[in-house]
Design an enzyme around this catalytic site. Structure first.
Site, PDB file in Angstrom:
ATOM      1  CG  HIS A 104       2.021  -2.772   6.691  1.00 44.67           C
ATOM      2  ND1 HIS A 104       2.807  -3.798   6.236  1.00 44.67           N
ATOM      3  CD2 HIS A 104       0.979  -2.675   5.832  1.00 44.67           C
ATOM      4  CE1 HIS A 104       2.260  -4.311   5.137  1.00 44.67           C
ATOM      5  NE2 HIS A 104       1.150  -3.649   4.876  1.00 44.67           N
TER       6      HIS A 104
ATOM      7  CG  HIS B 200      -2.184  -0.722   1.096  1.00 42.69           C
ATOM      8  ND1 HIS B 200      -2.238  -2.089   1.044  1.00 42.69           N
ATOM      9  CD2 HIS B 200      -3.474  -0.288   0.998  1.00 42.69           C
ATOM     10  CE1 HIS B 200      -3.495  -2.479   0.930  1.00 42.69           C
ATOM     11  NE2 HIS B 200      -4.268  -1.406   0.892  1.00 42.69           N
TER      12      HIS B 200
END
Length: 580
Positions: free
Chosen positions: A213, A162
Site C-alpha cells: 500500500h 488491514h
C-alpha cells in the site's frame, strides 16, 4: 508464498471472463495496446463519475512510488521481511475468523460481537471503495511485494483493509482498557496500552514496508477504522438493547439490510476478489446476530456483560475441558463448511438455471452464469477468509519460512499491468510534450489522438534526463530503479516504432509493434490468473458464513452443554425469559 505466477488455483483467460460467456469457447484475446487499451480500459468499464474520481486519485498513487521504493530500499532486512510478513497475518480475515469464535466460547461475547461488527464494516466499506475506484497498488518494480497472502495481489489498493481493521480494533481496545483502568495494575495497564499501539503501528507501517500500500491507502484506511470504532462505541449498547427483545423482527431487518448492501456493492473494472471477502464477512454478521438472539432465548445464556453471553468460568470448566471446547468448536465449523459447500454446489446450479430462464437472476461481472456450465469442478484456494482443512498444513509450512516464500517483484494483477503500461506510456508522452510547453494535467485522461512526437524530440527528452515520475526532487536511487523498470518494459507507439530512453546518450532501444505486443503479452502471462468464479458462489458464501456465525454463537455453546463441556449454569427457560 512464492512468485505470483505460481499461485492461484484455477485457470482463466488473461482478460476477465464476462458473465454469460462459455469458457469452452473463449473469445479472442484483445490486443494489449498500452496507448489505447490501458487508458480506455477503465474509461469504458466505469461510469463517468467513478472514472473521474479515479483520475483525481491515480496521480497520488504514482507519485508515491519512488518514495516508497526508497524507504523500502533503506529499511529492508531479512529479519524485518520476516517480521512484517508474519505480523501482516494478524490483520487478515483468516486470523480474525479463527480467533473470534474463541472469544465467544470463553465468555467474552461482548468483545467478540463488537469486533465482528467493526471488522465487517471495515471490510465492507474499504472493499466498496476499492471496487468503486479501482486504484492499483504501488508499482512493482521498483517496489517488492512482501505478502504471504496470494489473494492480496489481485485486490485493488485504495484504501487499506488491514489498516482499517487494525486501527478499529486498537481504538476499541484502548477505550475499554481506559474505561476499566482501576481494575488493572499500573504496569499491566501500560503494557496493554503498548500492545494496542504496537499492534496498530505494526500492521499499518507494515503495509508500507511490504510494498502493498501507499501512504494515501493506509491514511484513509486508518480513518475508516477510527470512524468505525467510534460508531461502535457510541451505539453498541443501544443496538444490543434493540436486538435482544421478544420480537424476531430485529435479526430479520439486519439480514435484509445486509443483503441489500451486498446487492449494491459496485462492479469492479478488473477481476478483483474484494466482493468475495465482503460477502463472507457480512454474512457472519447475519449469523452472529440471529445466533445471539436465539441463544439468549435458550436459558443457557447470561446477561452480563451483555445478553447472550456464554457463562464461561475457567475455574469451573477447567483448562482441559476449555481446550476441548475450542478444538471441538473449530472442528464443527470446518465440518459445516466442508459439508455445505459441495451440497450447495450441487443444489444451487439447477435453481439458478431456472431463475436465469425466467430472467430473475442478478448476474455480476466475472461470475459465470449457471447456464454456461454443467458442473463445478473442485475449487482450490477459492476462499480468502477460512481456508479448507487440506490447505492448513501448507499454510503452516509457509509460516516456517515467510521471507523465502513471500517476496515477489513485478505486476501481480490485471490492474497492476494495465496501470504500469499506461503510466509509462503517458509519462513518456508528457516528458516529450513538455519540451514543446504542452504538459497535460496529471489527472487528465490521455487521448490516443495526441500529437505523435518526433524521434528528435525523443532524443532531446533522453538528454534532458528527467525523472520518470516528472518530479525534479526525486531520490536518485528510487528514480533510477523506476527508470530501469521503464527500460525493461518499454511501451508506447511512436511513428509505428517504440523507443525507450536509455541511461546514457547512446543508441535508442527500438521495438517493432510486434515485439512490443509480444512483450506486453509476456507481462500478462506472468500475472496471477484469477480463477473462474461461478454465480452460485455468492449465495453459497452467504449461507456458509451465516451458518458459521450461527454455529459459533449458538450451536456450539449448546453442544458444549449437551456433551458435558459447559458450565452447567442455567438461567431462565425461554418462556420465563420472554415473560420477564
Amino acid at each position: 508464498m512464492g512468485s505470483p505466477h505460481h499461485e492461484g488455483s484455477a485457470t482463466s483467460a488473461t482478460e476477465p471472463l464476462p458473465a454469460g460467456k462459455n469458457p469452452k469457447k473463449p473469445e479472442k484475446e484483445p490486443r494489449l495496446d498500452a496507448g489505447n487499451k490501458h487508458h480506455g480500459h477503465y474509461a469504458r468499464r466505469l461510469p463517468l463519475w467513478r472514472h473521474s474520481m479515479r483520475n483525481v486519485l491515480l496521480p497520488v498513487v504514482r507519485w508515491e512510488t519512488p518514495y516508497l521504493a526508497l524507504m523500502q530500499e533503506k529499511l529492508r532486512t531479512p529479519k524485518l521481511d520476516t517480521y512484517f510478513a508474519v505480523t501482516a497475518n494478524l490483520g487478515t480475515h483468516t486470523f480474525y475468523m479463527i480467533f473470534l469464535p474463541i472469544l465467544y466460547w470463553c465468555g467474552y461475547t461482548n468483545i467478540g460481537r463488537a469486533t465482528v461488527h467493526m471488522l465487517a464494516a471495515g471490510i465492507f466499506f474499504t472493499g466498496f471503495v476499492k471496487d468503486m475506484l479501482c486504484l492499483p497498488r504501488p508499482l512493482s518494480p521498483p517496489l517488492a511485494r512482501i505478502t504471504m497472502s496470494g489473494s492480496a495481489a489481485l485486490e485493488y489498493g485504495f484504501p487499506s483493509s488491514h489498516s482499517s481493521n487494525a486501527v478499529s480494533v486498537a481504538i476499541y481496545a484502548l477505550y475499554k482498557f481506559h474505561s476499566a483502568r482501576e481494575e488493572y495494575n499500573p504496569n499491566v495497564f501500560m503494557a496493554l496500552q503498548a500492545l494496542c499501539y504496537w499492534f496498530a503501528l505494526s500492521i499499518v507501517f507494515g503495509r508500507l514496508y511490504c510494498g502493498m500500500h501507499g501512504f494515501l491507502d493506509v491514511i484513509i484506511g486508518s480513518i475508516f477504522g477510527g470512524a468505525i470504532a467510534i460508531v461502535q462505541l457510541i451505539y453498541e449498547q443501544s443496538f444490543d438493547k434493540w436486538l435482544f427483545g421478544e420480537s424476531p423482527l430485529p435479526p430479520l431487518i439486519i439480514t435484509l439490510v445486509i443483503l441489500v448492501l451486498v446487492r449494491i456493492h459496485p462492479e469492479p473494472a478488473d477481476d478483483c476478489p474484494c466482493f468475495d471477502d465482503t460477502v463472507s464477512f457480512v454474512s457472519v454478521v447475519i449469523g452472529i446476530n440471529i445466533g445471539a438472539w436465539h441463544y439468549a432465548l435458550t436459558g443457557l445464556a447470561i446477561d452480563d456483560p451483555i445478553p447472550s453471553t456464554n457463562p464461561f468460568r475457567l475455574e469451573t470448566v477447567g483448562l482441559p475441558r476449555a481446550t476441548l471446547r475450542v478444538l471441538l468448536g473449530v472442528v464443527v465449523i470446518f465440518l459445516w463448511r466442508a459439508t455445505m459447500k459441495p451440497t450447495l454446489f450441487t443444489i444451487l446450479p439447477p435453481i439458478f438455471r431456472l431463475l436465469e430462464q425466467a430472467r430473475l437472476n442478478l448476474p455480476r461481472a466475472f461470475f459465470l452464469n449457471a447456464s454456461n456450465y454443467t458442473k463445478i469442478p473442485t475449487l482450490r484456494g477459492d476462499d480468502n477468509v477460512i481456508p479448507s482443512a487440506s490447505e492448513l498444513p501448507n499454510m503452516l509450512k509457509n509460516l516456517a519460512h515467510p521471507r523465502k516464500r513471500s517476496v515477489s517483484v513485478g505486476p501481480q494483477s490485471a490492474a497492476d499491468a494495465y496501470e504500469t503500461l499506461a503510466y509509462r506510456n503517458r509519462r513518456r508522452r508528457e516528458s516529450i510534450n513538455s519540451l514543446d510547453g504542452a504538459v497535460p494535467e496529471e489527472g487528465a485522461a490521455w487521448s490516443p489522438m495526441e500529437k505523435k512526437p518526433s524521434v528528435r524530440n525523443l532524443r532531446s527528452a533522453s538528454k534532458k534526463r528527467e525523472s520518470p515520475l516528472g518530479v525534479n526532487l526525486l531520490p536518485t536511487q528510487a528514480a533510477s530503479r523506476v527508470h530501469s523498470y521503464e527500460q525493461m518494459m518499454g511501451t508506447g507507439n511512436i511513428d509505428n516504432v517504440e523507443m525507450t530512453p536509455p541511461d546514457s546518450e547512446s543508441e535508442f532501444t527500438v521495438q517493432t509493434p510486434a515485439e512490443a505486443e509480444s512483450e506486453k503479452r509476456e507481462i500478462f502471462m506472468q500475472l496471477m490468473k484469477p480463477r473462474v468464479r461461478y454465480d452460485v458462489e455468492v449465495v453459497t458464501k452467504l449461507i456458509i458464513y451465516s451458518g458459521i456465525g450461527y454455529v459459533a454463537v449458538c450451536a456450539n455453546p449448546i453442544l458444549f452443554e449437551f456433551i458435558g463441556l459447559g458450565t452447567g449454569i442455567r438461567t431462565l427457560d425461554p418462556f420465563e425469559r420472554l415473560q420477564k
